[in-house]
Motif scaffolding. Sequence first.
Motif, PDB file in Angstrom:
ATOM      1  N   ILE A 100       0.714  -0.994   0.052  1.00  0.00           N
ATOM      2  CA  ILE A 100      -0.259   0.071  -0.079  1.00  0.00           C
ATOM      3  C   ILE A 100       0.984   1.173   0.003  1.00  0.00           C
ATOM      4  O   ILE A 100       1.830   1.367   0.780  1.00  0.00           O
ATOM      5  N   ILE A 101       0.533   2.247  -1.089  1.00  0.00           N
ATOM      6  CA  ILE A 101       1.206   3.359  -1.006  1.00  0.00           C
ATOM      7  C   ILE A 101       0.152   4.453  -0.804  1.00  0.00           C
ATOM      8  O   ILE A 101      -0.555   4.879  -1.433  1.00  0.00           O
ATOM      9  N   ASP A 102       0.632   5.015   0.575  1.00  0.00           N
ATOM     10  CA  ASP A 102      -0.460   5.997   1.148  1.00  0.00           C
ATOM     11  C   ASP A 102       0.028   7.482   0.828  1.00  0.00           C
ATOM     12  O   ASP A 102       0.757   7.999   1.695  1.00  0.00           O
ATOM     13  N   LEU A 103      -0.656   8.008  -0.126  1.00  0.00           N
ATOM     14  CA  LEU A 103      -0.061   9.486  -0.358  1.00  0.00           C
ATOM     15  C   LEU A 103      -0.953  10.672   0.219  1.00  0.00           C
ATOM     16  O   LEU A 103      -0.895  11.770  -0.333  1.00  0.00           O
ATOM     17  N   HIS A 104      -1.783  10.176   1.300  1.00  0.00           N
ATOM     18  CA  HIS A 104      -2.797  11.124   1.769  1.00  0.00           C
ATOM     19  C   HIS A 104      -2.245  11.284   3.301  1.00  0.00           C
ATOM     20  O   HIS A 104      -2.224  12.188   3.684  1.00  0.00           O
ATOM     21  N   HIS A 105      -2.274  10.028   3.830  1.00  0.00           N
ATOM     22  CA  HIS A 105      -1.770   9.625   5.520  1.00  0.00           C
ATOM     23  C   HIS A 105      -2.565  10.404   6.456  1.00  0.00           C
ATOM     24  O   HIS A 105      -2.127  11.668   6.766  1.00  0.00           O
ATOM     25  N   ASN A 106      -3.923  10.197   6.143  1.00  0.00           N
ATOM     26  CA  ASN A 106      -4.921  10.778   7.175  1.00  0.00           C
ATOM     27  C   ASN A 106      -5.584   9.591   8.199  1.00  0.00           C
ATOM     28  O   ASN A 106      -4.988   8.571   8.067  1.00  0.00           O
ATOM     29  N   LEU A 107      -6.408   9.989   8.912  1.00  0.00           N
ATOM     30  CA  LEU A 107      -7.295   9.042   9.711  1.00  0.00           C
ATOM     31  C   LEU A 107      -7.926   7.961   9.045  1.00  0.00           C
ATOM     32  O   LEU A 107      -7.801   6.822   9.146  1.00  0.00           O
ATOM     33  N   ARG A 108      -8.487   8.285   7.987  1.00  0.00           N
ATOM     34  CA  ARG A 108      -9.097   7.473   6.983  1.00  0.00           C
ATOM     35  C   ARG A 108      -7.988   6.393   6.055  1.00  0.00           C
ATOM     36  O   ARG A 108      -8.498   5.271   6.285  1.00  0.00           O
ATOM     37  N   THR A 109      -7.230   6.980   5.695  1.00  0.00           N
ATOM     38  CA  THR A 109      -6.037   5.939   5.149  1.00  0.00           C
ATOM     39  C   THR A 109      -5.547   4.977   6.021  1.00  0.00           C
ATOM     40  O   THR A 109      -5.252   4.022   5.777  1.00  0.00           O
ATOM     41  N   MET A 110      -5.371   5.568   7.360  1.00  0.00           N
ATOM     42  CA  MET A 110      -4.888   4.658   8.484  1.00  0.00           C
ATOM     43  C   MET A 110      -5.944   3.636   8.549  1.00  0.00           C
ATOM     44  O   MET A 110      -5.848   2.364   8.987  1.00  0.00           O
ATOM     45  N   GLN A 111      -7.156   3.876   8.722  1.00  0.00           N
ATOM     46  CA  GLN A 111      -8.256   3.028   8.869  1.00  0.00           C
ATOM     47  C   GLN A 111      -8.196   1.965   7.644  1.00  0.00           C
ATOM     48  O   GLN A 111      -8.518   0.657   7.954  1.00  0.00           O
ATOM     49  N   VAL A 112      -7.787   2.184   6.468  1.00  0.00           N
ATOM     50  CA  VAL A 112      -7.920   1.427   5.336  1.00  0.00           C
ATOM     51  C   VAL A 112      -6.667   0.435   5.779  1.00  0.00           C
ATOM     52  O   VAL A 112      -6.700  -0.982   5.452  1.00  0.00           O
ATOM     53  N   LYS A 113      -5.385   0.905   5.895  1.00  0.00           N
ATOM     54  CA  LYS A 113      -4.263   0.261   6.215  1.00  0.00           C
ATOM     55  C   LYS A 113      -4.325  -0.949   7.250  1.00  0.00           C
ATOM     56  O   LYS A 113      -4.043  -1.993   7.312  1.00  0.00           O
ATOM     57  N   ARG A 114      -4.989  -0.515   8.453  1.00  0.00           N
ATOM     58  CA  ARG A 114      -5.054  -1.310   9.597  1.00  0.00           C
ATOM     59  C   ARG A 114      -6.360  -2.350   9.000  1.00  0.00           C
ATOM     60  O   ARG A 114      -6.184  -3.656   9.579  1.00  0.00           O
ATOM     61  N   ALA A 115      -7.180  -2.120   8.491  1.00  0.00           N
ATOM     62  CA  ALA A 115      -8.256  -3.117   8.008  1.00  0.00           C
ATOM     63  C   ALA A 115      -7.647  -4.110   6.818  1.00  0.00           C
ATOM     64  O   ALA A 115      -7.936  -5.481   7.054  1.00  0.00           O
ATOM     65  N   LEU A 116      -6.678  -3.836   6.117  1.00  0.00           N
ATOM     66  CA  LEU A 116      -6.196  -4.601   5.092  1.00  0.00           C
ATOM     67  C   LEU A 116      -5.266  -5.560   5.511  1.00  0.00           C
ATOM     68  O   LEU A 116      -4.786  -6.308   5.050  1.00  0.00           O
ATOM     69  N   LYS A 117      -4.200  -5.128   6.546  1.00  0.00           N
ATOM     70  CA  LYS A 117      -3.357  -5.904   7.126  1.00  0.00           C
ATOM     71  C   LYS A 117      -2.186  -6.124   6.031  1.00  0.00           C
ATOM     72  O   LYS A 117      -1.916  -7.385   6.054  1.00  0.00           O
ATOM     73  N   VAL A 118      -1.842  -5.347   5.370  1.00  0.00           N
ATOM     74  CA  VAL A 118      -0.807  -5.564   4.433  1.00  0.00           C
ATOM     75  C   VAL A 118       0.498  -5.199   4.963  1.00  0.00           C
ATOM     76  O   VAL A 118       0.720  -4.163   5.941  1.00  0.00           O
ATOM     77  N   LYS A 119       1.409  -6.158   4.904  1.00  0.00           N
ATOM     78  CA  LYS A 119       2.855  -5.670   5.663  1.00  0.00           C
ATOM     79  C   LYS A 119       3.561  -4.720   5.001  1.00  0.00           C
ATOM     80  O   LYS A 119       4.221  -3.748   5.949  1.00  0.00           O
ATOM     81  N   LYS A 120       3.594  -4.461   3.664  1.00  0.00           N
ATOM     82  CA  LYS A 120       4.172  -3.469   3.360  1.00  0.00           C
ATOM     83  C   LYS A 120       3.587  -1.958   3.091  1.00  0.00           C
ATOM     84  O   LYS A 120       2.808  -2.288   1.784  1.00  0.00           O
ATOM     85  N   CYS A 121       3.674  -1.230   3.945  1.00  0.00           N
ATOM     86  CA  CYS A 121       2.895  -0.132   3.908  1.00  0.00           C
ATOM     87  C   CYS A 121       3.846   1.076   3.685  1.00  0.00           C
ATOM     88  O   CYS A 121       4.522   1.162   4.799  1.00  0.00           O
ATOM     89  N   TYR A 122       3.575   1.941   2.933  1.00  0.00           N
ATOM     90  CA  TYR A 122       4.581   3.303   2.916  1.00  0.00           C
ATOM     91  C   TYR A 122       3.590   4.441   2.844  1.00  0.00           C
ATOM     92  O   TYR A 122       2.966   4.572   1.927  1.00  0.00           O
ATOM     93  N   SER A 123       4.073   5.399   3.911  1.00  0.00           N
ATOM     94  CA  SER A 123       3.222   6.678   3.774  1.00  0.00           C
ATOM     95  C   SER A 123       3.939   7.784   3.612  1.00  0.00           C
ATOM     96  O   SER A 123       5.229   7.800   4.003  1.00  0.00           O
ATOM     97  N   PHE A 124       3.165   8.648   2.984  1.00  0.00           N
ATOM     98  CA  PHE A 124       3.941  10.108   2.647  1.00  0.00           C
ATOM     99  C   PHE A 124       4.061  10.746   3.619  1.00  0.00           C
ATOM    100  O   PHE A 124       3.162  11.225   4.696  1.00  0.00           O
ATOM    101  N   PRO A 125       5.408  11.571   4.063  1.00  0.00           N
ATOM    102  CA  PRO A 125       5.626  12.526   4.967  1.00  0.00           C
ATOM    103  C   PRO A 125       4.925  13.907   4.835  1.00  0.00           C
ATOM    104  O   PRO A 125       5.283  14.409   3.943  1.00  0.00           O
ATOM    105  N   LYS A 126       3.777  14.277   5.495  1.00  0.00           N
ATOM    106  CA  LYS A 126       3.203  15.392   5.409  1.00  0.00           C
ATOM    107  C   LYS A 126       4.091  16.877   5.831  1.00  0.00           C
ATOM    108  O   LYS A 126       3.706  17.827   5.439  1.00  0.00           O
ATOM    109  N   LEU A 127       5.064  16.521   6.737  1.00  0.00           N
ATOM    110  CA  LEU A 127       5.977  17.799   7.116  1.00  0.00           C
ATOM    111  C   LEU A 127       4.906  18.767   7.907  1.00  0.00           C
ATOM    112  O   LEU A 127       5.172  19.961   7.582  1.00  0.00           O
TER     113      LEU A 127
END
Length: 343
Positions: A76-103
């Motif tokens: 999963i490539i998370d280019l939004h990195h907010n609460l909703r995308t965290m919900q998606v990542k947690r539910a899908l349980k994919v080991k390789k998850c990379y998130s965009f640093p929002k600074l």
Amino acid sequence: MKVLVIRFSSIGDIVLTTPVLRCLKEQLAHAEVHYLTKLTFSPILMHNPHIDKLWYLHSDLAPVIEELKKEKFDCIIDLHHNLRTMQVKRALKVKKCYSFPKLNIQKWLLTNLKIDLMPDKSIVDRYMETVKPLRVANDGKGLDHFLPPQKQLGNKDIPMSHWGGYVGCVIGGSMNTKKLPVDKWKEFCRLSPYPIMLLGGPEDMYEGGKIAEMDPVKIYNSCGKFNLSESAELVKMARVVVSNDTGLMHIAAAYKKPIISLWGNTSPEMGMFPYYGHNNLKERIAPELTIMENKALRCHPCSKIGYDKCPKGHFKCMNELDMTQVADRVRSSWNATAKKLVF
């Protein structure tokens, strides 16, 4: 490898993710690229050949999450990195998850203390850092935007006065403090000798009408008359684009248009400037791009996303932009653009 890319909004942000899609598809062997976004933004991505399948968020995440679980994504490539995308990542349980640093800390320092610790790079380059672990690198080709295969507009849709070329003026914006005021647009229109096409959505129709009424032959108000894909086609056909910080500005960059970019209370230092595949703001300046920003103003920038109205009440960040300089830059870009429009 089956990859899910997530970016929910908005038009410009999604266009800025397109180099990631292209590079994933072209550099990963047998890559299958899926994209999760809001249904509203489907016209931006539905013709992109680097996406194998589009998924849409409606009002509730639960139904789409259940469908996504069946896909068994490898990454999963998370280019939004907010609460909703965290919900998606947690539910899908994919080991390789990379998130965009929002600074966000750096943005706060810039808008509140005027301390600029933002990197001199486009947000695209920061998006690309997200896929480095996959050994995917920026190819330097810039942004993508793909129109429907069939041409949607012809000479019947555009006034004859504009057939020989026009300046595309993107007058809309997500927030009022990102929009050049009507009086400033009128000033520019008086100074520019070329036909002008006003671009925006239905919400910009009234202000477009106020600008166009000063010279209905020279100035054509297209706001609200065309859908997003058609407006993008109008941007593609423009000789030069003058734009607020908004989605059509990034679509103009995807088509490598000369752009005069107008900035209000937000700042291009946050990385959302027009990107051609090779440019930063300081070290690698794009010849196609002119940034108009009131950097001498002590209160600028005051927000990372904009406001409904200027917190100080004077809106000097936009009201003090030099329209003579904008018109001069348009004239220079127009003369350098040899290719004529064909309808």
